[in-house]
Design an enzyme around this catalytic site. Structure first.
Site, PDB file in Angstrom:
ATOM      1  N   GLY A 188       0.796  -1.233   0.000  1.00 25.04           N
ATOM      2  CA  GLY A 188       0.000   0.000   0.000  1.00 25.04           C
ATOM      3  C   GLY A 188       0.822   1.273   0.000  1.00 25.04           C
ATOM      4  O   GLY A 188       0.347   2.321   0.433  1.00 25.04           O
ATOM      5  N   SER A 189       2.047   1.230  -0.561  1.00 19.24           N
ATOM      6  CA  SER A 189       2.830   2.476  -0.608  1.00 19.24           C
ATOM      7  C   SER A 189       2.136   3.503  -1.514  1.00 19.24           C
ATOM      8  O   SER A 189       2.229   4.709  -1.282  1.00 19.24           O
ATOM      9  CB  SER A 189       4.272   2.222  -1.064  1.00 19.24           C
ATOM     10  OG  SER A 189       4.318   1.893  -2.430  1.00 19.24           O
TER      11      SER A 189
ATOM     12  N   MET B 287      -4.362  -6.979  -6.758  1.00 19.26           N
ATOM     13  CA  MET B 287      -3.811  -7.990  -7.653  1.00 19.26           C
ATOM     14  C   MET B 287      -4.845  -8.968  -8.230  1.00 19.26           C
ATOM     15  O   MET B 287      -4.481  -9.932  -8.895  1.00 19.26           O
ATOM     16  CB  MET B 287      -2.682  -8.760  -6.943  1.00 19.26           C
ATOM     17  CG  MET B 287      -1.543  -7.854  -6.484  1.00 19.26           C
ATOM     18  SD  MET B 287      -0.923  -6.697  -7.744  1.00 19.26           S
ATOM     19  CE  MET B 287       0.143  -7.791  -8.674  1.00 19.26           C
TER      20      MET B 287
ATOM     21  N   ILE C 121      -8.205  -9.677 -10.785  1.00 17.80           N
ATOM     22  CA  ILE C 121      -8.939  -9.124 -11.918  1.00 17.80           C
ATOM     23  C   ILE C 121     -10.310  -8.659 -11.423  1.00 17.80           C
ATOM     24  O   ILE C 121     -10.959  -9.361 -10.648  1.00 17.80           O
ATOM     25  CB  ILE C 121      -9.131 -10.205 -13.014  1.00 17.80           C
ATOM     26  CG1 ILE C 121      -7.787 -10.722 -13.509  1.00 17.80           C
ATOM     27  CG2 ILE C 121      -9.992  -9.684 -14.169  1.00 17.80           C
ATOM     28  CD1 ILE C 121      -6.959  -9.714 -14.235  1.00 17.80           C
TER      29      ILE C 121
ATOM     30  N   ASN D 230      -6.657   1.924 -12.713  1.00 12.63           N
ATOM     31  CA  ASN D 230      -5.629   0.989 -12.240  1.00 12.63           C
ATOM     32  C   ASN D 230      -4.247   1.570 -12.488  1.00 12.63           C
ATOM     33  O   ASN D 230      -4.037   2.349 -13.418  1.00 12.63           O
ATOM     34  CB  ASN D 230      -5.759  -0.340 -12.997  1.00 12.63           C
ATOM     35  CG  ASN D 230      -4.745  -1.379 -12.553  1.00 12.63           C
ATOM     36  OD1 ASN D 230      -4.531  -1.571 -11.353  1.00 12.63           O
ATOM     37  ND2 ASN D 230      -4.099  -2.039 -13.502  1.00 12.63           N
TER      38      ASN D 230
ATOM     39  N   HIS E 134      -0.282   0.434 -13.187  1.00  9.39           N
ATOM     40  CA  HIS E 134       0.468  -0.735 -13.663  1.00  9.39           C
ATOM     41  C   HIS E 134       1.935  -0.370 -13.833  1.00  9.39           C
ATOM     42  O   HIS E 134       2.250   0.652 -14.460  1.00  9.39           O
ATOM     43  CB  HIS E 134      -0.133  -1.220 -14.995  1.00  9.39           C
ATOM     44  CG  HIS E 134       0.459  -2.508 -15.447  1.00  9.39           C
ATOM     45  ND1 HIS E 134       0.127  -3.728 -14.880  1.00  9.39           N
ATOM     46  CD2 HIS E 134       1.403  -2.788 -16.388  1.00  9.39           C
ATOM     47  CE1 HIS E 134       0.811  -4.680 -15.471  1.00  9.39           C
ATOM     48  NE2 HIS E 134       1.600  -4.137 -16.381  1.00  9.39           N
TER      49      HIS E 134
ATOM     50  N   GLU F 245     -12.893  -4.749 -19.197  1.00  6.73           N
ATOM     51  CA  GLU F 245     -13.018  -6.171 -18.833  1.00  6.73           C
ATOM     52  C   GLU F 245     -11.754  -6.975 -19.106  1.00  6.73           C
ATOM     53  O   GLU F 245     -11.631  -8.110 -18.641  1.00  6.73           O
ATOM     54  CB  GLU F 245     -14.210  -6.781 -19.565  1.00  6.73           C
ATOM     55  CG  GLU F 245     -15.518  -6.232 -19.047  1.00  6.73           C
ATOM     56  CD  GLU F 245     -16.711  -6.767 -19.817  1.00  6.73           C
ATOM     57  OE1 GLU F 245     -16.639  -7.905 -20.319  1.00  6.73           O
ATOM     58  OE2 GLU F 245     -17.713  -6.035 -19.915  1.00  6.73           O
TER      59      GLU F 245
ATOM     60  N   ASP G 299      -5.463  -5.320 -18.030  1.00  6.01           N
ATOM     61  CA  ASP G 299      -4.581  -4.175 -18.293  1.00  6.01           C
ATOM     62  C   ASP G 299      -4.763  -3.613 -19.705  1.00  6.01           C
ATOM     63  O   ASP G 299      -3.795  -3.194 -20.348  1.00  6.01           O
ATOM     64  CB  ASP G 299      -3.100  -4.575 -18.066  1.00  6.01           C
ATOM     65  CG  ASP G 299      -2.855  -5.068 -16.659  1.00  6.01           C
ATOM     66  OD1 ASP G 299      -3.457  -4.509 -15.727  1.00  6.01           O
ATOM     67  OD2 ASP G 299      -2.056  -6.006 -16.484  1.00  6.01           O
TER      68      ASP G 299
ATOM     69  N   HIS H  55       8.438   2.750  -8.382  1.00  5.42           N
ATOM     70  CA  HIS H  55       7.584   3.208  -7.286  1.00  5.42           C
ATOM     71  C   HIS H  55       7.641   4.720  -7.133  1.00  5.42           C
ATOM     72  O   HIS H  55       6.616   5.369  -6.915  1.00  5.42           O
ATOM     73  CB  HIS H  55       8.001   2.541  -5.973  1.00  5.42           C
ATOM     74  CG  HIS H  55       7.186   1.335  -5.636  1.00  5.42           C
ATOM     75  ND1 HIS H  55       7.711   0.097  -5.408  1.00  5.42           N
ATOM     76  CD2 HIS H  55       5.855   1.189  -5.506  1.00  5.42           C
ATOM     77  CE1 HIS H  55       6.746  -0.763  -5.147  1.00  5.42           C
ATOM     78  NE2 HIS H  55       5.605  -0.125  -5.204  1.00  5.42           N
TER      79      HIS H  55
END
Ligand code: GAR
Length: 212
Positions: free
Chosen positions: A18-19, A96, A98, A113, A115, A148, A151, A177
């Site tokens: 959760g960074s 993590m 779907i 999202n 990525h 749907e 990514d 990060h």
């Protein structure tokens, strides 16, 4: 968009450290832009992201996949909880699993999202490892709307990160990060300000007002 006097309400989904949630809390939560994290959800009861939320006084909920008969039931329960909290935007920040239409259909164009690669290259669960193994020289970070596919949704923001010869997965992850912690809050801020839209002729193309 955050109407005058009403905050723009985020529901953040995390599976691990959760960074990125922390960067949202530090940069946006209850700040000048009127953005508030109203709920943090995890599929993993041990996720450190849940502790970060608790430390910030943010309500949490845990939805382990094994507690539900199937993924649609799992996602329906999460969508119910997000709706109960009046969430405007759902942010997958290191989530993590779907996400299925059972949730997406309840928040159309309102799930994003993060990525750790330059999509459409290296989708999936281990993009940093995959990028290194491929021998790519440039990777990066993508923030995109969720559809749907895995990514595959329309891209909101991307930023490149150079891969050095002596990089390890860990050293590369650290630089990725650092970019994520800037890019995700920026994307959220743009959406909350009503500055993100879609090209009428090609809805895959996201328009960021002021950056056309
Ligand atoms: C982040 O690097 C995020 O891009 C990645 O998980 C990490 C979570 O870090 N997400 C994915 O790989 C999604 N496919 P965090 O828990 O420290 O925010």
């Amino acid at each position: 968009m955050a109407a005058a006097g009403k905050s723009f309400r985020l529901g953040v989904l995390v599976s691990g450290s959760g960074s990125n949630l922390q960067s949202i809390i530090d940069k946006l939560h209850r700040g000048d832009a009127g953005i508030e994290v109203v709920l943090v959800i995890s599929d993993n009861p041990g996720a450190y992201g849940l502790r970060r939320a608790e430390n910030a006084g943010i309500p949490t909920a845990v939805f382990p996949l094994g507690d539900f008969p199937d993924r649609p039931a799992h996602d329906r329960a999460m969508a119910d909880e997000l709706e109960r909290h009046g969430v405007d935007l759902v942010v997958l920040a290191g989530y993590m699993l779907i996400v299925t239409p059972a949730l997406l259909d309840r928040f159309p164009q309102r799930v994003i999202n993060l990525h750790p690669a330059l999509l459409p290259s290296f989708p999936g669960a281990t993009p940093i490892e995959d990028t290194m193994a491929y021998g790519a020289r440039v990777t990066g970070v993508t923030v995109h709307f969720v559809d749907e596919g895995t990514d595959t949704g329309p891209i909101i923001l991307q930023e490149a990160v150079e891969i050095k010869y002596n990089d390890t997965v860990d050293s590369l992850r650290e630089r990725i990060h650092a970019v994520e912690h800037r890019l995700l809050p920026r994307a959220i801020e743009l959406i909350a300000a009503g500055r993100v839209g879609f090209d009428q002729e090609n809805p895959r193309r996201v328009i960021v007002e002021g950056e056309e």
